[in-house]
Write a protein that holds these residues in place. Structure first.
Motif, short mmCIF file in Angstrom:
data_model
loop_
_atom_site.label_atom_id
_atom_site.label_comp_id
_atom_site.label_asym_id
_atom_site.label_seq_id
_atom_site.Cartn_x
_atom_site.Cartn_y
_atom_site.Cartn_z
N ASP A 239 0.91 -1.15 -0.07
CA ASP A 239 0.03 -0.01 0.02
C ASP A 239 0.96 1.33 0.13
N THR A 240 0.96 1.87 -1.34
CA THR A 240 1.99 2.82 -1.38
C THR A 240 1.30 4.40 -0.47
N SER A 241 0.21 4.17 -0.10
CA SER A 241 -0.36 5.32 0.62
C SER A 241 -0.03 5.25 2.17
N GLN A 242 0.62 4.09 2.59
CA GLN A 242 1.28 4.21 3.86
C GLN A 242 2.63 4.26 4.03
N GLY A 243 3.30 4.13 2.85
CA GLY A 243 4.74 4.39 2.84
C GLY A 243 5.44 4.05 1.55
N THR A 244 6.85 4.01 1.65
CA THR A 244 7.66 3.95 0.18
C THR A 244 8.66 2.97 0.41
N LEU A 245 9.22 2.39 -0.63
CA LEU A 245 10.15 1.21 -0.73
C LEU A 245 11.26 2.01 -1.63
N SER A 246 12.56 1.74 -1.09
CA SER A 246 13.87 2.36 -1.85
C SER A 246 14.06 1.01 -2.94
N ALA A 247 15.10 1.44 -3.72
CA ALA A 247 15.48 0.51 -4.81
C ALA A 247 16.04 -0.77 -4.01
N LEU A 248 16.14 -1.79 -4.86
CA LEU A 248 16.52 -3.32 -4.52
C LEU A 248 18.02 -3.01 -4.34
N THR A 249 18.48 -4.09 -3.40
CA THR A 249 20.08 -4.05 -3.19
C THR A 249 20.23 -5.51 -3.17
N ALA A 250 21.22 -6.06 -3.94
CA ALA A 250 21.48 -7.45 -3.89
C ALA A 250 22.43 -7.70 -2.84
N VAL A 251 22.22 -8.71 -2.10
CA VAL A 251 23.08 -9.17 -0.90
C VAL A 251 23.77 -10.39 -1.06
N GLY A 252 25.20 -10.22 -1.26
CA GLY A 252 26.00 -11.34 -1.81
C GLY A 252 26.15 -11.18 -3.37
N THR A 253 26.48 -12.26 -3.83
CA THR A 253 26.55 -12.52 -5.29
C THR A 253 25.88 -13.68 -5.84
N ASP A 254 25.16 -14.43 -5.14
CA ASP A 254 24.37 -15.58 -5.55
C ASP A 254 23.15 -15.69 -6.30
N GLY A 255 22.64 -14.09 -6.06
CA GLY A 255 21.37 -13.66 -6.73
C GLY A 255 20.11 -14.55 -6.10
N LYS A 256 20.30 -14.39 -4.71
CA LYS A 256 19.30 -15.10 -3.83
C LYS A 256 18.54 -14.10 -2.92
N VAL A 257 19.24 -13.27 -2.33
CA VAL A 257 18.77 -12.27 -1.41
C VAL A 257 18.95 -10.91 -1.82
N TRP A 258 17.85 -10.16 -1.57
CA TRP A 258 17.65 -8.83 -2.03
C TRP A 258 16.98 -7.85 -0.83
N THR A 259 17.28 -6.71 -0.63
CA THR A 259 16.89 -5.92 0.49
C THR A 259 16.46 -4.61 -0.15
N ALA A 260 15.58 -3.77 0.53
CA ALA A 260 15.24 -2.46 0.23
C ALA A 260 14.73 -1.78 1.68
N PHE A 272 -2.56 -2.67 10.04
CA PHE A 272 -2.51 -4.09 9.17
C PHE A 272 -1.60 -3.69 7.93
N ASN A 273 -0.38 -4.11 7.84
CA ASN A 273 0.29 -3.87 6.62
C ASN A 273 1.06 -5.10 6.23
N ARG A 274 1.18 -5.25 5.12
CA ARG A 274 1.86 -6.49 4.45
C ARG A 274 2.76 -6.27 3.08
N PHE A 275 3.83 -6.77 2.69
CA PHE A 275 4.46 -6.89 1.44
C PHE A 275 4.07 -7.93 0.69
N HIS A 276 3.73 -8.18 -0.78
CA HIS A 276 3.29 -9.06 -1.19
C HIS A 276 4.41 -9.23 -2.65
#
Length: 305
Positions: A239-260, A272-276
């Motif tokens: 729900d973008t009306s409740q907050g904003t998400l930055s660009a994704l950043t890869a964690v490590g080099t295996d292409g499995k984990v990402w953070t924002a 009540f808030n969730r990411f999908h």
């Protein structure tokens, strides 16, 4: 006609009693086989027999056994001349051989492959029971003959779902397969190695803080079960009306984990808030697309003064 595993009795009959007849007088140059010991038949010195064994792996329509008479003497010491020859006989001790080919070396979810089984000659007795799928991680459809010569067969192979295996082969057992002369095959023939990846993508979505207040941010961590491509912020729904998400950043080099980084909007109060994470556009290394979506746990926002 001699086939694999068969022998024949060769009988040498002279017109009168002879001496000096040995195996050295027998010419097997055109016989494609070996002869056992000579055994006299009766006591008159006229008839002898021996067991003939054809060589293995031979296919020959023209074969004869010859006797050189020069060293053979009758009772009066007369030496024979020339040779005597058996009639022609055929040999087929060549057992069926097989090659197994698969149309795809890498199988992913929803994909099948054509298995082509090619024998060295026309065969009978070949059925699906002769195909060993123990190391194949899949199932095989009905066998279909290709052409009318009884040499080539094909079937469709389907890998099992939810399978990830780098080493897979399909084997054909030859023991129950016979050529036109009744020679049974021995051993087995194997396909080349092929890989299977029908395991769907899995993902977990975690947020570092379940209760966000004014001035706070949280780290959203998206962890896939394997290396992925095609994953971007557009695959994350919230729900973008409740907050904003930055660009994704890869964690490590295996292409499995990402953070924002997630930043709640000011003057917001929401329990009540969730990411999908939508998996439809995300691919693993083998090109398998994910399906459905996965949600984070619930988190609350209270940035209202």
């Amino acid at each position: 006609r001699l086939t694999a595993g068969e022998t024949a009795t060769v009988t040498f009959t002279f017109s009168e009693r002879v001496t000096g007849f040995t195996k050295d007088d027998i010419d097997l140059t055109l016989a494609n086989g070996t002869l056992g010991d000579l055994v006299p038949v009766g006591t008159d010195g006229k008839v002898w027999s021996a067991t003939y064994t054809p060589n293995s792996g031979i296919e020959s329509a023209t074969n004869t056994i010859r006797v050189n008479l020069a060293g053979v003497l009758d009772a009066q010491g007369n030496a024979g001349t020339g040779t005597g020859s058996s009639g022609n006989f055929s040999i087929d001790t060549k057992r069926p051989e097989v090659t197994v080919a698969i149309s795809e070396e890498r199988l992913t979810a929803g994909e099948g492959a054509t298995i082509t089984i090619t024998f060295s000659e026309r065969v009978t007795g070949f059925t699906e029971d002769d195909i060993d799928l123990t190391l194949a991680n899949g199932t095989l459809g009905d066998l279909e003959p290709v052409g009318t010569d009884g040499r080539v067969w094909r079937a469709t192979f389907m890998p099992r779902p939810n399978t990830e295996s780098a080493n897979n082969t399909i084997r054909v057992n030859l023991a129950g397969v016979q050529d036109a002369q009744g020679n049974a095959g021995t051993g087995s023939g194997s396909s080349g190695n092929f890989s299977i990846d029908t395991k769907p993508l899995e993902v977990t979505v975690a947020i570092s803080d379940r209760h966000l207040t004014a001035g706070e941010t949280a780290t959203v961590t998206v962890t896939f079960s394997e290396r992925v491509t095609g994953f971007g912020t557009e695959d994350i729904q919230y729900d973008t009306s409740q907050g904003t998400l930055s660009a994704l950043t890869a964690v490590g080099t295996d292409g499995k984990v990402w953070t924002a980084t997630y930043t709640p909007r000011p003057d917001t109060e929401s329990a009540f808030n969730r990411f999908h994470v939508n998996l439809d556009g995300v691919l693993d290394a083998q090109g398998n697309a994910g399906t459905g979506s996965v949600s984070s746990g619930n988190f609350s926002i209270d940035t209202r003064p």
